[in-house]
Design a protein around this motif. Structure first.
Motif, short mmCIF file in Angstrom:
data_model
loop_
_atom_site.label_atom_id
_atom_site.label_comp_id
_atom_site.label_asym_id
_atom_site.label_seq_id
_atom_site.Cartn_x
_atom_site.Cartn_y
_atom_site.Cartn_z
N GLN A 180 -1.98 -34.22 4.57
CA GLN A 180 -1.12 -33.29 5.29
C GLN A 180 0.35 -33.54 4.96
N GLU A 199 1.11 -32.34 1.46
CA GLU A 199 1.30 -30.89 1.39
C GLU A 199 2.68 -30.48 1.90
N ARG A 200 3.13 -31.08 3.01
CA ARG A 200 4.46 -30.76 3.55
C ARG A 200 5.56 -31.08 2.54
N GLN A 247 5.60 -28.68 -0.35
CA GLN A 247 6.23 -27.41 0.00
C GLN A 247 7.76 -27.50 -0.07
N ALA A 284 -4.48 -29.36 0.35
CA ALA A 284 -5.09 -28.36 1.23
C ALA A 284 -6.61 -28.34 1.07
N ASP A 294 -8.53 -26.61 4.17
CA ASP A 294 -7.76 -25.42 4.50
C ASP A 294 -7.83 -24.49 3.29
N LYS A 343 -4.93 -21.73 2.48
CA LYS A 343 -3.73 -22.29 1.85
C LYS A 343 -4.03 -22.73 0.43
N ARG A 344 -5.18 -23.34 0.24
CA ARG A 344 -5.56 -23.79 -1.11
C ARG A 344 -5.52 -22.63 -2.10
N ASP A 381 -3.97 -19.80 -1.80
CA ASP A 381 -2.62 -19.26 -1.92
C ASP A 381 -1.80 -20.07 -2.93
N TYR A 382 -1.89 -21.38 -2.85
CA TYR A 382 -1.15 -22.22 -3.80
C TYR A 382 -1.64 -21.98 -5.23
#
Length: 402
Positions: free
Chosen positions: A101, A104-105, A108, A131, A136, A139-140, A142-143
């Motif tokens: 987590q 990922e933050r 971003q 992700a 998730d 999100k996965r 989307d990336y």
């Protein structure tokens, strides 16, 4: 020392200029109607130099003033870029620490102000992998979709990560589609071939598994022992689809000799032959395997024990004849002795059956051996022996907790 040289040089220059000024006695006339001005030539030179210096300073100030907003923007951009690359490093460290987590933050943060495509790709890859690790999936995806806008040379990493993530979630069709795109960019990428091998295995496509195994083996991307494991799994899957003995026999003829002698494969083939009730051919394969000390295993002897009474009389007699040679190499194989005891019992060779079974019990007592001895002594009318082995069966069962 350097400072002293500079001071000395400046003094020397001042002296030189002073001497030159005494030698230069000319003057200059400036005429601006209705005025006329006469001044020393040296003073005019000094005035020109001063004027040029003032103009230069003024122009520099104007340039600095007009470029100040751009400098501010450049400074802010550099500060954001520095923070972005710091976040990218933190994302990588957090990812390998297993803190997905946080990774990922940080990723971003890194991708928001990063302009280099390689760094943006790396941030997106870390974010997508993180992700995926936290399941998730929205999100996965989307990336991964954002990676598509980056240069083509960065797409191989995207497709490989996409395939790995789809494989982890058992989306085998999606994993294969991603692998096909990866192969278009790098046809002989061994990591893609390895992943495809796993996918094909789960999809139960043994022909594809065998082809990929050979390709990896030729590329020195797989150990021979691992290749044998995959071949065995593929052969087992092929066997599962066979419905009669003829299919099994034809299939066996097509398999390389080295693979056909694999004890595990022999056991799987025998199990399939037993299922289609071709017991005699199963016994033939077991006989060939048990004749080889390197190939023979207790499991194969157990299979022979299971089918002993289903065989033709000629087959049983042939096996008992060959057994003398087997026992020379493995005289203390209790499972083989047990199987031979049942073969002899089925042929009503009471003495031979008793000797084999008692030899098996003396090496390693088992419920099966005692039960066979009970049947044997019941058939020959030796009640005292029957009661003795019943009791031993009971004691052994209680000891094993059965």
């Amino acid at each position: 020392m350097k400072f002293v040289l500079w001071i000395t040089g400046l003094f020397a220059l001042a002296v030189l200029l002073g001497l030159l000024s005494t030698l230069n006695t000319g003057y200059a006339i400036l005429f601006v109607p209705p005025w006329r001005l006469e001044l020393s030539f040296n003073l005019m030179i000094l005035a020109l130099i001063t004027l040029v210096a003032l103009m230069y300073g003024a122009l520099r100030l104007i340039a600095l003033a007009t470029g100040l907003p751009g400098e501010v923007r450049r400074f802010q951009r550099q500060r954001k870029l520095k923070a972005s690359r710091h976040a990218l490093r933190e994302a990588g460290i957090a990812f390998f620490e297993g803190r997905f987590q946080r990774a990922e933050r940080e990723a971003q943060k890194a991708m928001d102000d990063e302009y280099a495509p390689e760094n943006r790709a790396l941030a997106l890859l870390i974010a997508a992998r993180s992700a995926g690790s936290t399941r998730d999936l929205a999100k996965r995806d989307d990336y991964l979709a954002r990676l598509e806008a980056l240069p083509e040379r960065l797409q191989l990493a995207r497709h490989m990560l996409d395939a790995e993530l789809k494989f982890e979630t058992q989306d085998l069709t999606g994993a294969l589609l991603a692998l096909e795109k990866a192969r278009e960019l790098s046809p002989n990428l061994t990591s893609a071939l390895r992943l495809e091998l796993k996918v094909r295995m789960l999809q139960r496509q043994p022909e594809a598994v065998l082809a990929l195994t050979e390709k990896l083996l030729k590329a020195d991307a797989m150990e021979p022992a691992q290749a044998r494991h995959y071949r065995l799994a593929a052969y087992t899957q092929q066997l599962a689809g066979m419905v009669n003995s003829n299919e099994v026999r034809d299939w066996l003829r097509r398999i390389p000799e080295t693979e056909r002698r694999n004890a595990q494969l022999v056991g799987a083939v025998v199990a399939r032959l037993i299922l289609v009730e071709d017991f005699d051919y199963a016994a033939t394969l077991l006989s060939e395997a048990l004749a080889d000390n390197d190939q023979a295993t207790p499991e194969l002897a157990r299979e022979l024990f299971q089918i002993a009474e289903s065989l033709a009389s000629e087959t049983r007699l042939s096996l008992l004849k060959a057994a003398e040679g087997w026992l020379k190499g493995r005289p203390r194989d209790h499972m083989l002795l047990l199987a031979l005891g049942r073969l002899a019992y089925a042929e009503q060779l009471w003495g031979k059956a008793q000797s084999y079974l008692e030899a098996s019990v003396s090496i390693q007592p088992s419920l099966s051996a005692h039960a066979e001895l009970v049947r044997l002594f019941e058939a020959t009318g030796r009640e005292e022996k029957v009661e003795h082995h019943y009791r031993l069966c009971l004691d052994l069962a209680l000891e094993k907790g059965l």
